[in-house]
Design an enzyme around this catalytic site. Structure first.
Site, PDB file in Angstrom:
ATOM      1  N   THR A  83       0.811  -1.218   0.000  1.00 34.87           N
ATOM      2  CA  THR A  83       0.000   0.000   0.000  1.00 34.87           C
ATOM      3  C   THR A  83       0.844   1.268   0.000  1.00 34.87           C
ATOM      4  OG1 THR A  83      -1.748  -1.151   1.225  1.00 34.87           O
ATOM      5  CG2 THR A  83      -1.814   1.253   1.232  1.00 34.87           C
ATOM      6  N   GLN A 110      -5.923  -1.408  -2.640  1.00 30.91           N
ATOM      7  CA  GLN A 110      -5.267  -0.178  -2.183  1.00 30.91           C
ATOM      8  C   GLN A 110      -4.413   0.430  -3.292  1.00 30.91           C
ATOM      9  OE1 GLN A 110      -5.089  -3.161  -0.631  1.00 30.91           O
ATOM     10  NE2 GLN A 110      -5.341  -2.938   1.590  1.00 30.91           N
ATOM     11  N   ASP A 133      -8.122   4.014  -0.456  1.00 31.85           N
ATOM     12  CA  ASP A 133      -6.892   4.611   0.093  1.00 31.85           C
ATOM     13  C   ASP A 133      -6.362   5.762  -0.773  1.00 31.85           C
ATOM     14  OD1 ASP A 133      -7.214   2.640   1.937  1.00 31.85           O
ATOM     15  OD2 ASP A 133      -5.328   1.610   1.536  1.00 31.85           O
ATOM     16  N   ASP A 163     -12.023   3.709   3.005  1.00 31.90           N
ATOM     17  CA  ASP A 163     -10.909   4.263   3.796  1.00 31.90           C
ATOM     18  C   ASP A 163     -10.090   5.259   2.968  1.00 31.90           C
ATOM     19  OD1 ASP A 163     -11.761   2.416   5.688  1.00 31.90           O
ATOM     20  OD2 ASP A 163     -10.231   0.946   5.162  1.00 31.90           O
ATOM     21  N   TRP A 196      -8.578   2.608  12.159  1.00 30.83           N
ATOM     22  CA  TRP A 196      -7.465   1.779  11.694  1.00 30.83           C
ATOM     23  C   TRP A 196      -6.607   1.382  12.890  1.00 30.83           C
ATOM     24  CZ3 TRP A 196      -2.755   3.818   8.486  1.00 30.83           C
ATOM     25  CH2 TRP A 196      -1.977   2.722   8.064  1.00 30.83           C
TER      26      TRP A 196
END
Length: 326
Positions: free
Chosen positions: A106, A135, A158, A181, A239
């Site tokens: 990521t 991601q 992300d 997220d 997270w």
């Protein structure tokens, strides 16, 4: 033996002097990047690489219209630079890396990585075009005192990694889109007058605020919208256990679920996170149905979320215990 030692010392000194001289010859003035060759450089990374480290005074790198397909890295040794695009819709920095591409993870999947302090970015689009493959970060920022104004951040999962345990970042008048997220990390970050758009059911934020930091993610005067088919979006999930996320004077659409927040399958975090709202408006603003472990700020409490307070760098007093234990 003495001659050999003297020669070695002289060689090392010459290398050091050469390094200093090389830095002194690096750029300390404003630059222009233009794909058509009308500027100082055709590529943004070439301009970045040309700048002297730890600049004694600020410079501006102007970026003319165009699509720059580059994976950009601004190291921690670069400071005091303004990156100014000609127009946010047509000055585009684009790449397509993603987690799982080869050995990539990521945090390697960024289009733009910002590790330096005291940097600002204006009138730019920063996008990750990998698609919905997991991601895929557009912006990875860990620098302190980094500012993003009138920028667009385009991606899916992300999109923005706003991090750095003691870093502070400001996003003003930006457009940020994503799915899951899509704003995540550990920094203290203020999102002011931003348009935040969900492209799929999921989670807007996933903060990982350290337990000793007073402010995590703060959204003020933001507008939250979604694609027409999106119906189930949470404001945030933790997270890490001490995530802090606050929405103040924000307008939220009906895509935000009544519960508002999610514990990411870890009920224990309900006792450690700080999730709060103040004066939320819009069709998704019914706070009477929010999870019981989130908070509604009073007017007095909301006033403590001023820009000066958020960026004062305050830490929770318990951090002193760390040093006492050493």
């Amino acid at each position: 033996m003495f001659l050999r030692i003297f020669t070695s010392i002289a060689f090392i000194l010459s290398l050091s002097i050469s390094s200093v001289n090389a830095q002194a010859l690096k750029v300390q003035h404003d630059l222009v990047v233009a794909k058509d060759g009308s500027g100082d450089f055709k590529y943004i990374q070439d301009a970045i690489n040309a700048v002297r480290v730890y600049l004694p005074k600020g410079i501006t790198i102007k970026i003319k219209k165009g699509k720059y397909v580059e994976k950009l890295d601004i190291p921690s040794t670069l400071t005091n630079i303004k990156f100014v695009g000609e127009d946010k819709d047509s000055t585009i920095i684009s790449y397509n890396d993603y987690s799982g591409k080869g050995k990539m993870e990521t945090f390697d999947s960024y289009t733009l990585r910002v590790m330096g302090n005291n940097l600002s970015f204006e009138n730019l689009t920063i996008e990750n075009t990998a698609g919905r493959v997991g991601q895929a970060v557009a912006l990875h920022v860990e620098g302190d005192r980094c500012v993003f104004k009138n920028c667009r951040f385009l991606g899916n999962q992300d999109t923005i990694f706003a991090s750095g345990e003691n870093s502070r970042q400001l996003f003003e008048d930006c457009f940020i889109e994503g799915t899951v997220d899509f704003i995540f990390g550990s920094s203290t970050a203020l999102f002011e007058r931003c348009h935040i758009h969900s492209k799929a059911d999921g989670y807007v934020s996933a903060a990982s605020t350290p337990d000793w930091v007073v402010y995590g993610y703060v959204f003020k005067n933001c507008k939250l919208t979604a694609d027409a088919n999106v119906t189930k979006v949470y404001l945030g999930r933790p997270w890490r256990d001490f995530a802090k996320t606050v929405f103040i004077d924000c307008e939220v659409g009906s895509h935000i679920v009544p519960e508002g927040w999610n514990n990411w399958g870890r009920p224990s975090t309900e006792n450690t996170v700080f999730y709060a709202e103040y004066n939320t408006t819009g069709t998704g603003a019914n706070q009477t149905k929010r999870v019981k472990w989130s908070k509604s700020l009073t007017k007095t409490e909301a006033l403590t979320y001023s820009k000066s307070e958020i960026f004062a760098g305050k830490i929770i007093q318990e951090l002193s215990k760390f040093w006492l234990d050493k």
